[in-house]
Design a protein around this motif. Structure first.
Motif, PDB file in Angstrom:
ATOM      1  N   GLU A 178     -13.407 -11.888  19.031  1.00 30.82           N
ATOM      2  CA  GLU A 178     -12.656 -12.161  20.156  1.00 30.82           C
ATOM      3  C   GLU A 178     -11.263 -12.723  20.086  1.00 30.82           C
ATOM      4  O   GLU A 178     -11.096 -13.437  18.960  1.00 30.82           O
ATOM      5  N   TYR A 179     -10.541 -11.990  20.873  1.00 31.38           N
ATOM      6  CA  TYR A 179      -8.943 -12.206  20.629  1.00 31.38           C
ATOM      7  C   TYR A 179      -8.272 -13.009  21.790  1.00 31.38           C
ATOM      8  O   TYR A 179      -8.614 -12.773  22.783  1.00 31.38           O
ATOM      9  N   THR A 180      -7.329 -14.061  21.266  1.00 30.92           N
ATOM     10  CA  THR A 180      -6.461 -14.420  22.170  1.00 30.92           C
ATOM     11  C   THR A 180      -5.208 -14.233  21.882  1.00 30.92           C
ATOM     12  O   THR A 180      -4.432 -14.676  20.583  1.00 30.92           O
ATOM     13  N   PHE A 181      -4.206 -13.486  22.681  1.00 35.49           N
ATOM     14  CA  PHE A 181      -2.932 -12.856  21.957  1.00 35.49           C
ATOM     15  C   PHE A 181      -1.912 -13.687  22.629  1.00 35.49           C
ATOM     16  O   PHE A 181      -1.886 -14.162  23.564  1.00 35.49           O
ATOM     17  N   ASP A 182      -0.712 -13.823  21.558  1.00 39.77           N
ATOM     18  CA  ASP A 182       0.531 -14.064  21.825  1.00 39.77           C
ATOM     19  C   ASP A 182       1.457 -12.655  21.420  1.00 39.77           C
ATOM     20  O   ASP A 182       1.914 -12.764  20.308  1.00 39.77           O
ATOM     21  N   ILE A 183       1.620 -11.855  22.429  1.00 45.72           N
ATOM     22  CA  ILE A 183       2.413 -10.681  22.011  1.00 45.72           C
ATOM     23  C   ILE A 183       3.320 -10.208  22.925  1.00 45.72           C
ATOM     24  O   ILE A 183       3.056 -10.169  24.206  1.00 45.72           O
ATOM     25  N   GLY A 184       4.413  -9.611  22.602  1.00 48.96           N
ATOM     26  CA  GLY A 184       5.368  -9.133  23.347  1.00 48.96           C
ATOM     27  C   GLY A 184       5.720  -7.456  22.595  1.00 48.96           C
ATOM     28  O   GLY A 184       5.675  -7.547  21.487  1.00 48.96           O
ATOM     29  N   TRP A 185       6.000  -6.535  23.426  1.00 48.41           N
ATOM     30  CA  TRP A 185       6.418  -5.480  22.945  1.00 48.41           C
ATOM     31  C   TRP A 185       7.565  -4.875  23.466  1.00 48.41           C
ATOM     32  O   TRP A 185       7.504  -4.076  24.793  1.00 48.41           O
ATOM     33  N   THR A 186       8.757  -4.604  22.843  1.00 44.94           N
ATOM     34  CA  THR A 186       9.872  -4.244  23.454  1.00 44.94           C
ATOM     35  C   THR A 186      10.606  -3.339  22.732  1.00 44.94           C
ATOM     36  O   THR A 186      11.830  -3.339  22.545  1.00 44.94           O
ATOM     37  N   LEU A 187       9.931  -2.388  22.088  1.00 43.90           N
ATOM     38  CA  LEU A 187      10.615  -1.459  21.277  1.00 43.90           C
ATOM     39  C   LEU A 187      11.691  -0.684  22.078  1.00 43.90           C
ATOM     40  O   LEU A 187      11.436  -0.094  22.955  1.00 43.90           O
ATOM     41  N   PRO A 188      12.830  -0.580  21.449  1.00 40.68           N
ATOM     42  CA  PRO A 188      14.057  -0.021  22.188  1.00 40.68           C
ATOM     43  C   PRO A 188      13.887   1.548  21.801  1.00 40.68           C
ATOM     44  O   PRO A 188      13.332   2.118  21.273  1.00 40.68           O
TER      45      PRO A 188
ATOM     46  N   ALA B 233       0.904  -1.096  -0.078  1.00 44.56           N
ATOM     47  CA  ALA B 233       0.085   0.015  -0.123  1.00 44.56           C
ATOM     48  C   ALA B 233       1.030   1.267  -0.165  1.00 44.56           C
ATOM     49  O   ALA B 233       0.334   2.365   0.050  1.00 44.56           O
ATOM     50  N   GLY B 234       2.276   1.187   0.130  1.00 38.83           N
ATOM     51  CA  GLY B 234       2.856   2.313   0.270  1.00 38.83           C
ATOM     52  C   GLY B 234       3.619   2.657   1.457  1.00 38.83           C
ATOM     53  O   GLY B 234       4.282   3.660   1.752  1.00 38.83           O
ATOM     54  N   VAL B 235       3.005   1.781   2.557  1.00 38.72           N
ATOM     55  CA  VAL B 235       3.631   2.299   3.906  1.00 38.72           C
ATOM     56  C   VAL B 235       5.135   1.926   4.090  1.00 38.72           C
ATOM     57  O   VAL B 235       5.423   0.863   3.578  1.00 38.72           O
ATOM     58  N   VAL B 236       5.927   3.136   4.549  1.00 41.64           N
ATOM     59  CA  VAL B 236       7.297   2.857   4.760  1.00 41.64           C
ATOM     60  C   VAL B 236       7.389   2.163   6.313  1.00 41.64           C
ATOM     61  O   VAL B 236       7.019   2.673   7.270  1.00 41.64           O
ATOM     62  N   VAL B 237       8.053   1.071   6.288  1.00 40.24           N
ATOM     63  CA  VAL B 237       8.016   0.043   7.265  1.00 40.24           C
ATOM     64  C   VAL B 237       9.661  -0.015   7.826  1.00 40.24           C
ATOM     65  O   VAL B 237      10.611   0.104   7.303  1.00 40.24           O
ATOM     66  N   ARG B 238       9.606   0.719   9.377  1.00 36.95           N
ATOM     67  CA  ARG B 238      10.748   0.728   9.974  1.00 36.95           C
ATOM     68  C   ARG B 238      10.652  -0.259  11.281  1.00 36.95           C
ATOM     69  O   ARG B 238       9.724   0.241  12.245  1.00 36.95           O
ATOM     70  N   ALA B 239      11.311  -1.406  11.174  1.00 39.10           N
ATOM     71  CA  ALA B 239      10.930  -2.493  12.325  1.00 39.10           C
ATOM     72  C   ALA B 239      12.039  -2.698  12.852  1.00 39.10           C
ATOM     73  O   ALA B 239      13.167  -3.225  12.413  1.00 39.10           O
ATOM     74  N   ALA B 240      12.244  -2.557  14.200  1.00 37.29           N
ATOM     75  CA  ALA B 240      13.208  -3.411  15.056  1.00 37.29           C
ATOM     76  C   ALA B 240      13.031  -4.741  14.987  1.00 37.29           C
ATOM     77  O   ALA B 240      11.747  -5.334  14.866  1.00 37.29           O
ATOM     78  N   GLU B 241      13.964  -5.772  15.209  1.00 33.51           N
ATOM     79  CA  GLU B 241      13.779  -7.280  15.172  1.00 33.51           C
ATOM     80  C   GLU B 241      13.427  -7.624  16.476  1.00 33.51           C
ATOM     81  O   GLU B 241      13.878  -7.492  17.536  1.00 33.51           O
ATOM     82  N   ALA B 242      12.123  -8.460  16.354  1.00 37.07           N
ATOM     83  CA  ALA B 242      11.603  -9.173  17.594  1.00 37.07           C
ATOM     84  C   ALA B 242      11.735 -10.486  17.531  1.00 37.07           C
ATOM     85  O   ALA B 242      12.277 -11.215  16.310  1.00 37.07           O
ATOM     86  N   ALA B 243      11.820 -11.312  18.573  1.00 37.82           N
ATOM     87  CA  ALA B 243      12.005 -12.885  18.490  1.00 37.82           C
ATOM     88  C   ALA B 243      11.190 -13.398  17.582  1.00 37.82           C
ATOM     89  O   ALA B 243      11.370 -14.397  16.946  1.00 37.82           O
ATOM     90  N   ARG B 244       9.726 -13.038  17.733  1.00 33.62           N
ATOM     91  CA  ARG B 244       9.039 -13.606  16.867  1.00 33.62           C
ATOM     92  C   ARG B 244       7.886 -12.438  16.733  1.00 33.62           C
ATOM     93  O   ARG B 244       7.827 -11.629  17.285  1.00 33.62           O
ATOM     94  N   THR B 245       7.123 -12.566  15.137  1.00 38.34           N
ATOM     95  CA  THR B 245       6.103 -11.586  15.070  1.00 38.34           C
ATOM     96  C   THR B 245       4.861 -11.916  15.843  1.00 38.34           C
ATOM     97  O   THR B 245       4.519 -13.131  16.209  1.00 38.34           O
ATOM     98  N   PRO B 246       4.338 -10.916  16.518  1.00 36.10           N
ATOM     99  CA  PRO B 246       3.247 -11.310  17.480  1.00 36.10           C
ATOM    100  C   PRO B 246       1.989 -11.727  16.708  1.00 36.10           C
ATOM    101  O   PRO B 246       1.948 -11.609  15.510  1.00 36.10           O
ATOM    102  N   SER B 247       1.182 -12.531  17.326  1.00 34.04           N
ATOM    103  CA  SER B 247       0.023 -13.106  16.862  1.00 34.04           C
ATOM    104  C   SER B 247      -1.053 -12.932  17.737  1.00 34.04           C
ATOM    105  O   SER B 247      -1.102 -12.850  18.816  1.00 34.04           O
TER     106      SER B 247
END
Length: 318
Positions: A96-106, A70-84
């Motif tokens: 309804e959601y069941t999450f497996d998410i970590g958030w450690t943006l430096p 879509a044209g989004v410029v993505v700037r991504a720090a590397e995580a151990a795995r992509t959240p789901s």
């Protein structure tokens, strides 16, 4: 030579939504509220950059390709795995959601286009949007708010709490974190479900008025099938009815609302028009599976097609 238009800087999580319905195979959709907003803005022709985290895995590659398409410029720090998140749909398409998410943006990262050190670029982003898990979940939330505070006053700030109760912790602390983000923002969008969890037994209008006292210029609240309303710091009240469409599912509808509202506001559209565009974009999203916001052409066509349902009501001062 004309300088490129600065992007809206969206900061927050990406999530691989694993949509699960009885009797059907799982479907994986790119998601995450901030990522959906960045994607929605880009689909509407608004330059957007997403500061996020992605894992070196198939879900991370899927999400990056989706955003960049879509044209989004993505700037991504590397995580151990992509959240789901496992998304279960009921018979009405509600999620309804069941999450497996970590958030450690430096706090600082080589991929960060707007670092917090004194060598950062002199040109501010066009606007900053934050929300959902990335704005309140530590340790990454501290890095998000540091960036917002650094640029606040030079770029308008918007916020959507997009409450996920399973990830919010104790309610009183969650309210404190959310209200801190509200106080940093110029525009706040929330759903009636967000407000019901944060402030049980309080009317959405009462919460919106209290939030306005914290500093925003506008608070908009979505009401599902009842449409949406917005209050302003000057006492204005605008309401828009929902556009009636067959519902595939509600995934990403609030994010489409946010993207269309912010895009219209950036274009100088008045509050009634912003709200009408936003509810129409949300309707297009619920009419098809997944977080699939409209393009600018689709939204323009829908606004013309559903003009009869444009019954916003500017009731003036309250």
């Amino acid at each position: 030579m004309t300088s490129p238009e600065p992007p809206v800087l969206v900061i927050g999580e990406c999530v691989a939504d694993i949509v699960r319905t009885d009797g059907a195979p799982d479907r994986v959709h790119p998601g995450g509220s901030p990522a959906n907003v960045a994607y929605g803005l880009a689909r509407l022709g608004r330059p957007a950059m997403l500061l996020t985290e992605l894992g070196p895995d198939a879900n991370g590659r899927l999400i990056r390709a989706h955003l960049e398409s879509a044209g989004v410029v993505v700037r991504a720090a590397e995580a151990a795995r992509t959240p789901s998140a496992v998304v279960r749909l009921d018979g009405l398409g509600r999620a309804e959601y069941t999450f497996d998410i970590g958030w450690t943006l430096p706090p600082t990262d080589p991929t960060d286009p707007y670092p917090t050190d004194p060598t950062e670029p002199a040109v501010a982003p066009a606007a900053i949007h934050l929300g959902s898990i990335g704005a309140v979940a530590e340790p990454g939330a501290a890095a998000v708010l540091a960036r917002v505070e650094r640029w606040r006053g030079r770029a308008p700030v918007s916020y959507d709490p997009n409450v996920r109760p399973a990830l919010m912790g104790e309610r009183a602390e969650a309210v404190r974190r959310v209200e801190r983000c509200v106080a940093l923002s110029d525009v706040v969008k929330a759903s009636d479900e967000d407000l019901a969890w944060l402030y049980p037994d309080e009317r959405p209008e009462a919460v919106a008025e209290r939030w306005l006292a914290l500093g925003p210029a506008v608070v908009a609240v979505t009401l599902g099938a009842e449409g949406a309303f917005a209050l302003t710091a000057e006492g204005g009240y605008v309401r828009a009815a929902a556009v009636p469409v067959p519902v595939a599912d509600t995934v990403g509808a609030g994010d489409s609302f946010t993207a269309a509202f912010l895009d219209a506001r950036a274009a100088g559209t008045g509050l009634p028009g912003c709200l009408t565009r936003a509810v129409t974009a949300a309707a297009l999203t619920v009419s098809r599976p997944g977080a699939n916001p409209p393009s600018a052409a689709e939204l323009a066509a829908a606004l013309a097609r559903y003009d009869d349902y444009d019954d916003h009501d500017d009731a003036g001062a309250r």
